[in-house]
Design a protein around this motif. Structure first.
Motif, PDB file in Angstrom:
ATOM      1  N   LYS A   7       0.833  -1.209   0.000  1.00 41.98           N
ATOM      2  CA  LYS A   7       0.000   0.000   0.000  1.00 41.98           C
ATOM      3  C   LYS A   7       0.862   1.252   0.000  1.00 41.98           C
ATOM      4  O   LYS A   7       0.586   2.204  -0.724  1.00 41.98           O
ATOM      5  CB  LYS A   7      -0.937   0.002   1.212  1.00 41.98           C
ATOM      6  CG  LYS A   7      -2.100  -0.953   1.090  1.00 41.98           C
ATOM      7  CD  LYS A   7      -3.002  -0.853   2.319  1.00 41.98           C
ATOM      8  CE  LYS A   7      -4.154  -1.824   2.240  1.00 41.98           C
ATOM      9  NZ  LYS A   7      -4.979  -1.778   3.452  1.00 41.98           N
ATOM     10  N   ILE A   8       1.907   1.248   0.826  1.00 43.68           N
ATOM     11  CA  ILE A   8       2.803   2.408   0.902  1.00 43.68           C
ATOM     12  C   ILE A   8       3.486   2.631  -0.443  1.00 43.68           C
ATOM     13  O   ILE A   8       3.556   3.751  -0.944  1.00 43.68           O
ATOM     14  CB  ILE A   8       3.837   2.242   2.042  1.00 43.68           C
ATOM     15  CG1 ILE A   8       3.120   2.324   3.394  1.00 43.68           C
ATOM     16  CG2 ILE A   8       4.939   3.287   1.944  1.00 43.68           C
ATOM     17  CD1 ILE A   8       3.981   1.936   4.587  1.00 43.68           C
ATOM     18  N   SER A   9       3.941   1.551  -1.057  1.00 41.32           N
ATOM     19  CA  SER A   9       4.597   1.635  -2.358  1.00 41.32           C
ATOM     20  C   SER A   9       3.640   2.215  -3.407  1.00 41.32           C
ATOM     21  O   SER A   9       4.012   3.074  -4.193  1.00 41.32           O
ATOM     22  CB  SER A   9       5.064   0.248  -2.789  1.00 41.32           C
ATOM     23  OG  SER A   9       5.560   0.288  -4.095  1.00 41.32           O
ATOM     24  N   HIS A  10       2.399   1.731  -3.381  1.00 38.57           N
ATOM     25  CA  HIS A  10       1.384   2.212  -4.326  1.00 38.57           C
ATOM     26  C   HIS A  10       1.100   3.703  -4.107  1.00 38.57           C
ATOM     27  O   HIS A  10       1.004   4.463  -5.068  1.00 38.57           O
ATOM     28  CB  HIS A  10       0.102   1.388  -4.170  1.00 38.57           C
ATOM     29  CG  HIS A  10      -0.945   1.726  -5.176  1.00 38.57           C
ATOM     30  ND1 HIS A  10      -0.834   1.394  -6.506  1.00 38.57           N
ATOM     31  CD2 HIS A  10      -2.125   2.382  -5.043  1.00 38.57           C
ATOM     32  CE1 HIS A  10      -1.904   1.839  -7.148  1.00 38.57           C
ATOM     33  NE2 HIS A  10      -2.699   2.436  -6.290  1.00 38.57           N
ATOM     34  N   LEU A  11       0.988   4.103  -2.850  1.00 42.71           N
ATOM     35  CA  LEU A  11       0.745   5.506  -2.525  1.00 42.71           C
ATOM     36  C   LEU A  11       1.904   6.400  -2.976  1.00 42.71           C
ATOM     37  O   LEU A  11       1.686   7.495  -3.486  1.00 42.71           O
ATOM     38  CB  LEU A  11       0.518   5.686  -1.016  1.00 42.71           C
ATOM     39  CG  LEU A  11      -0.870   5.326  -0.511  1.00 42.71           C
ATOM     40  CD1 LEU A  11      -0.900   5.396   1.015  1.00 42.71           C
ATOM     41  CD2 LEU A  11      -1.927   6.248  -1.098  1.00 42.71           C
ATOM     42  N   GLU A  12       3.129   5.903  -2.800  1.00 46.80           N
ATOM     43  CA  GLU A  12       4.294   6.680  -3.226  1.00 46.80           C
ATOM     44  C   GLU A  12       4.314   6.858  -4.735  1.00 46.80           C
ATOM     45  O   GLU A  12       4.631   7.931  -5.232  1.00 46.80           O
ATOM     46  CB  GLU A  12       5.585   6.004  -2.749  1.00 46.80           C
ATOM     47  CG  GLU A  12       5.823   6.191  -1.266  1.00 46.80           C
ATOM     48  CD  GLU A  12       7.014   5.399  -0.745  1.00 46.80           C
ATOM     49  OE1 GLU A  12       7.535   4.535  -1.482  1.00 46.80           O
ATOM     50  OE2 GLU A  12       7.409   5.652   0.399  1.00 46.80           O
ATOM     51  N   GLN A  13       3.940   5.805  -5.470  1.00 45.69           N
ATOM     52  CA  GLN A  13       3.874   5.909  -6.933  1.00 45.69           C
ATOM     53  C   GLN A  13       2.797   6.902  -7.350  1.00 45.69           C
ATOM     54  O   GLN A  13       3.013   7.728  -8.240  1.00 45.69           O
ATOM     55  CB  GLN A  13       3.569   4.546  -7.548  1.00 45.69           C
ATOM     56  CG  GLN A  13       4.751   3.605  -7.575  1.00 45.69           C
ATOM     57  CD  GLN A  13       4.405   2.281  -8.224  1.00 45.69           C
ATOM     58  OE1 GLN A  13       3.290   2.080  -8.688  1.00 45.69           O
ATOM     59  NE2 GLN A  13       5.371   1.379  -8.240  1.00 45.69           N
ATOM     60  N   LEU A  14       1.647   6.812  -6.702  1.00 42.20           N
ATOM     61  CA  LEU A  14       0.542   7.721  -7.000  1.00 42.20           C
ATOM     62  C   LEU A  14       0.934   9.161  -6.697  1.00 42.20           C
ATOM     63  O   LEU A  14       0.683  10.069  -7.489  1.00 42.20           O
ATOM     64  CB  LEU A  14      -0.684   7.319  -6.163  1.00 42.20           C
ATOM     65  CG  LEU A  14      -2.004   8.006  -6.510  1.00 42.20           C
ATOM     66  CD1 LEU A  14      -2.426   7.652  -7.922  1.00 42.20           C
ATOM     67  CD2 LEU A  14      -3.068   7.585  -5.513  1.00 42.20           C
ATOM     68  N   ASN A  15       1.591   9.359  -5.563  1.00 43.29           N
ATOM     69  CA  ASN A  15       2.041  10.680  -5.152  1.00 43.29           C
ATOM     70  C   ASN A  15       3.010  11.276  -6.172  1.00 43.29           C
ATOM     71  O   ASN A  15       2.891  12.441  -6.538  1.00 43.29           O
ATOM     72  CB  ASN A  15       2.699  10.575  -3.776  1.00 43.29           C
ATOM     73  CG  ASN A  15       2.874  11.922  -3.126  1.00 43.29           C
ATOM     74  OD1 ASN A  15       2.092  12.838  -3.353  1.00 43.29           O
ATOM     75  ND2 ASN A  15       3.909  12.056  -2.328  1.00 43.29           N
ATOM     76  N   SER A  16       3.950  10.467  -6.647  1.00 44.66           N
ATOM     77  CA  SER A  16       4.914  10.982  -7.619  1.00 44.66           C
ATOM     78  C   SER A  16       4.241  11.304  -8.957  1.00 44.66           C
ATOM     79  O   SER A  16       4.607  12.276  -9.618  1.00 44.66           O
ATOM     80  CB  SER A  16       6.077  10.002  -7.816  1.00 44.66           C
ATOM     81  OG  SER A  16       5.638   8.814  -8.390  1.00 44.66           O
ATOM     82  N   LYS A  17       3.230  10.521  -9.333  1.00 40.89           N
ATOM     83  CA  LYS A  17       2.491  10.801 -10.570  1.00 40.89           C
ATOM     84  C   LYS A  17       1.720  12.117 -10.442  1.00 40.89           C
ATOM     85  O   LYS A  17       1.698  12.934 -11.364  1.00 40.89           O
ATOM     86  CB  LYS A  17       1.520   9.669 -10.900  1.00 40.89           C
ATOM     87  CG  LYS A  17       2.205   8.446 -11.450  1.00 40.89           C
ATOM     88  CD  LYS A  17       1.201   7.357 -11.757  1.00 40.89           C
ATOM     89  CE  LYS A  17       1.892   6.103 -12.234  1.00 40.89           C
ATOM     90  NZ  LYS A  17       0.958   5.007 -12.475  1.00 40.89           N
ATOM     91  N   ILE A  18       1.073  12.315  -9.303  1.00 38.98           N
ATOM     92  CA  ILE A  18       0.318  13.546  -9.055  1.00 38.98           C
ATOM     93  C   ILE A  18       1.256  14.750  -9.064  1.00 38.98           C
ATOM     94  O   ILE A  18       0.966  15.780  -9.673  1.00 38.98           O
ATOM     95  CB  ILE A  18      -0.469  13.459  -7.725  1.00 38.98           C
ATOM     96  CG1 ILE A  18      -1.616  12.449  -7.867  1.00 38.98           C
ATOM     97  CG2 ILE A  18      -1.016  14.824  -7.316  1.00 38.98           C
ATOM     98  CD1 ILE A  18      -2.301  12.105  -6.565  1.00 38.98           C
ATOM     99  N   PHE A  19       2.404  14.604  -8.416  1.00 43.44           N
ATOM    100  CA  PHE A  19       3.379  15.690  -8.376  1.00 43.44           C
ATOM    101  C   PHE A  19       3.875  16.038  -9.772  1.00 43.44           C
ATOM    102  O   PHE A  19       3.981  17.212 -10.130  1.00 43.44           O
ATOM    103  CB  PHE A  19       4.556  15.304  -7.469  1.00 43.44           C
ATOM    104  CG  PHE A  19       5.543  16.416  -7.292  1.00 43.44           C
ATOM    105  CD1 PHE A  19       5.247  17.487  -6.455  1.00 43.44           C
ATOM    106  CD2 PHE A  19       6.747  16.401  -7.971  1.00 43.44           C
ATOM    107  CE1 PHE A  19       6.157  18.529  -6.296  1.00 43.44           C
ATOM    108  CE2 PHE A  19       7.659  17.432  -7.811  1.00 43.44           C
ATOM    109  CZ  PHE A  19       7.362  18.493  -6.971  1.00 43.44           C
TER     110      PHE A  19
END
Length: 43
Positions: A7-19
């Protein structure tokens, strides 16, 4: 890999995409603003 780590890994990927998306949008807005400042109008 544990579920929490996944979940943390997925959130980090999502966060970087949003950024990345926000920084792209921001640079486009800055360019549009600069174009207006120098008096070039896009149609």
């Amino acid at each position: 890999m544990t579920l929490t780590a996944l979940k943390i890994s997925h959130l980090e990927q999502l966060n970087s995409k949003i950024f990345a998306l926000l920084s792209t949008l921001f640079s486009r807005l800055k360019i549009k603003h600069l174009i207006k400042q120098i008096g070039i109008n896009q149609t």
